[in-house]
Design a protein around this motif. Structure first.
Motif, PDB file in Angstrom:
ATOM      1  N   HIS A 152      41.913  34.541  52.091  1.00 23.92           N
ATOM      2  CA  HIS A 152      42.623  35.796  51.822  1.00 23.92           C
ATOM      3  C   HIS A 152      42.285  36.882  52.847  1.00 23.92           C
ATOM      4  N   HIS A 154      39.724  38.940  52.558  1.00 21.62           N
ATOM      5  CA  HIS A 154      39.078  40.091  51.918  1.00 21.62           C
ATOM      6  C   HIS A 154      38.123  39.628  50.822  1.00 21.62           C
ATOM      7  N   HIS A 156      36.419  39.359  47.127  1.00 21.55           N
ATOM      8  CA  HIS A 156      36.781  39.362  45.698  1.00 21.55           C
ATOM      9  C   HIS A 156      35.587  39.839  44.871  1.00 21.55           C
ATOM     10  N   HIS A 163      42.083  40.179  41.629  1.00 20.87           N
ATOM     11  CA  HIS A 163      43.412  39.619  41.359  1.00 20.87           C
ATOM     12  C   HIS A 163      43.342  38.121  41.148  1.00 20.87           C
TER      13      HIS A 163
END
Ligand code: ZN
Length: 163
Positions: A152, A154, A156, A163
């Motif tokens: 992704h 980024h 988490h 998300h």
């Protein structure tokens, strides 16, 4: 472990303009450190470089030149933009900052220079363009990124995306 590309770094920061002691922004007021996946453009280049090789518990200061921060100031960066492109057009006054959505879907911080009947003149320079910045950095945690985080681009969880 040492911070490197693709590791997740949680850190506190306080930014001041070089020569000033007034904080422009700080994570310490919010209490929660910022979490970033190194090597994915989430930070200005100077901070990204300063964090490489650091470990949890390291606290240090770096001064970052405009070229490694928010870029040099451009004198020809004024643009006239129809009011409909601003979410908050009615409350804008000269000197205020607002966020403009660019045609490629990016968000951009701009400074209002003049408000007309149907258009607003904005200075497209980032408010911190042309400034040397001092960062007080404190590394709270360094960990491996999960496969999903790397995919992704980024972080988490705490301090990152949910998300
Ligand atoms: Zn994600």
């Amino acid at each position: 472990m040492e911070a490197a590309k693709n590791s997740v770094v949680l850190f506190h920061y306080t930014v001041t303009e070089q020569g000033s002691s007034e904080a422009i922004d700080t994570s310490r007021e919010r209490g929660e450190p910022l979490a970033v996946l190194l090597g994915h453009g989430g930070l200005i280049p100077g901070v990204e470089r300063a964090l490489e090789g650091r470990k949890a518990g390291d606290r240090f200061e770096v001064t970052i030149a405009p070229g490694d921060a928010y870029g040099e100031r451009r004198d020809d960066a004024t643009q006239r933009v129809p009011k409909k492109f601003f979410r908050d057009a009615d409350r804008l006054r000269p000197g205020m900052q607002t966020v403009l959505q660019t045609t490629d879907g990016q968000q951009r911080v701009v400074t209002v220079s003049k408000v007309g009947m149907s258009v607003i003149d904005v200075d497209m320079n980032h408010p911190l363009a042309g400034k040397s910045l001092n960062f007080d950095l404190e590394v709270v945690e360094v960990r491996e990124a999960s496969e999903e985080e790397r995919a992704h681009g980024h972080v988490h969880g705490p301090g990152g995306h949910h998300h």
